[in-house]
Design a protein around this motif. Structure first.
Motif, PDB file in Angstrom:
ATOM      1  N   GLY A 167      -3.157  75.399   4.416  1.00 33.35           N
ATOM      2  CA  GLY A 167      -2.008  75.812   5.208  1.00 33.35           C
ATOM      3  C   GLY A 167      -1.749  74.938   6.415  1.00 33.35           C
ATOM      4  N   ASP A 168      -2.645  74.002   6.709  1.00 30.75           N
ATOM      5  CA  ASP A 168      -2.413  73.104   7.839  1.00 30.75           C
ATOM      6  C   ASP A 168      -1.247  72.174   7.539  1.00 30.75           C
ATOM      7  N   ASP A 169      -0.420  71.969   8.522  1.00 27.87           N
ATOM      8  CA  ASP A 169       0.704  71.052   8.374  1.00 27.87           C
ATOM      9  C   ASP A 169       0.786  70.197   9.638  1.00 27.87           C
ATOM     10  N   PRO A 170      -0.142  69.228   9.777  1.00 30.14           N
ATOM     11  CA  PRO A 170      -0.158  68.428  10.998  1.00 30.14           C
ATOM     12  C   PRO A 170       1.101  67.569  11.114  1.00 30.14           C
ATOM     13  N   GLY A 171       1.614  67.498  12.314  1.00 35.37           N
ATOM     14  CA  GLY A 171       2.795  66.678  12.559  1.00 35.37           C
ATOM     15  C   GLY A 171       2.421  65.229  12.738  1.00 35.37           C
ATOM     16  N   SER A 172       3.417  64.437  13.077  1.00 37.14           N
ATOM     17  CA  SER A 172       3.143  63.024  13.316  1.00 37.14           C
ATOM     18  C   SER A 172       2.415  62.873  14.647  1.00 37.14           C
ATOM     19  N   GLY A 173       1.651  61.821  14.768  1.00 38.96           N
ATOM     20  CA  GLY A 173       0.878  61.605  15.978  1.00 38.96           C
ATOM     21  C   GLY A 173       1.757  61.165  17.145  1.00 38.96           C
ATOM     22  N   LEU A 174       1.166  61.159  18.329  1.00 43.59           N
ATOM     23  CA  LEU A 174       1.862  60.706  19.527  1.00 43.59           C
ATOM     24  C   LEU A 174       1.543  59.237  19.775  1.00 43.59           C
ATOM     25  N   ASN A 175       2.524  58.504  20.309  1.00 46.96           N
ATOM     26  CA  ASN A 175       2.225  57.129  20.693  1.00 46.96           C
ATOM     27  C   ASN A 175       1.629  57.137  22.104  1.00 46.96           C
ATOM     28  N   VAL A 176       1.284  55.981  22.617  1.00 45.85           N
ATOM     29  CA  VAL A 176       0.592  55.895  23.906  1.00 45.85           C
ATOM     30  C   VAL A 176       1.463  56.431  25.040  1.00 45.85           C
ATOM     31  N   ALA A 177       2.738  56.094  25.052  1.00 43.51           N
ATOM     32  CA  ALA A 177       3.624  56.543  26.125  1.00 43.51           C
ATOM     33  C   ALA A 177       3.772  58.063  26.110  1.00 43.51           C
ATOM     34  N   GLN A 178       3.906  58.641  24.926  1.00 45.27           N
ATOM     35  CA  GLN A 178       4.023  60.092  24.828  1.00 45.27           C
ATOM     36  C   GLN A 178       2.739  60.780  25.275  1.00 45.27           C
ATOM     37  N   THR A 179       1.601  60.227  24.895  1.00 45.47           N
ATOM     38  CA  THR A 179       0.318  60.805  25.277  1.00 45.47           C
ATOM     39  C   THR A 179       0.133  60.753  26.787  1.00 45.47           C
ATOM     40  N   LEU A 180       0.423  59.599  27.398  1.00 44.67           N
ATOM     41  CA  LEU A 180       0.285  59.485  28.851  1.00 44.67           C
ATOM     42  C   LEU A 180       1.267  60.405  29.567  1.00 44.67           C
TER      43      LEU A 180
END
Length: 80
Positions: A37-50
């Motif tokens: 049932g897990d539906d992981p989304g797309s990852g964050l880039n460096v700017a979004q993470t910071l």
């Protein structure tokens, strides 16, 4: 003095054991296998993470500090 040292050593041992136990219990949180049932989304880039983990907390801190300073100055002006 020796009893104080023993108490400190015991306290340090209990904290260390508690921390180690917590890390051992939480290891499934670091698993790479996904559950049903897990539906992981797309990852964050460096700017979004910071922005998410640094920018927003700094901005919130600045807003709260600014509100405290503004309310403190207005209170000082009322007393004069």
């Amino acid at each position: 003095m020796d009893k104080k040292l023993n108490k400190k050593a015991l306290r340090a041992g209990v904290i260390t054991a508690g921390t180690a136990l917590t890390l051992l219990i939480s290891t499934p949180a670091f698993a790479l296998a996904h559950d049903d049932g897990d539906d992981p989304g797309s990852g964050l880039n460096v700017a979004q993470t910071l922005g998410l983990f640094v920018g927003i907390p700094v901005l919130l801190f600045a807003i709260i500090a600014g509100l405290v300073i503004v309310t403190d100055k207005s209170r000082k002006q009322q007393h004069n």
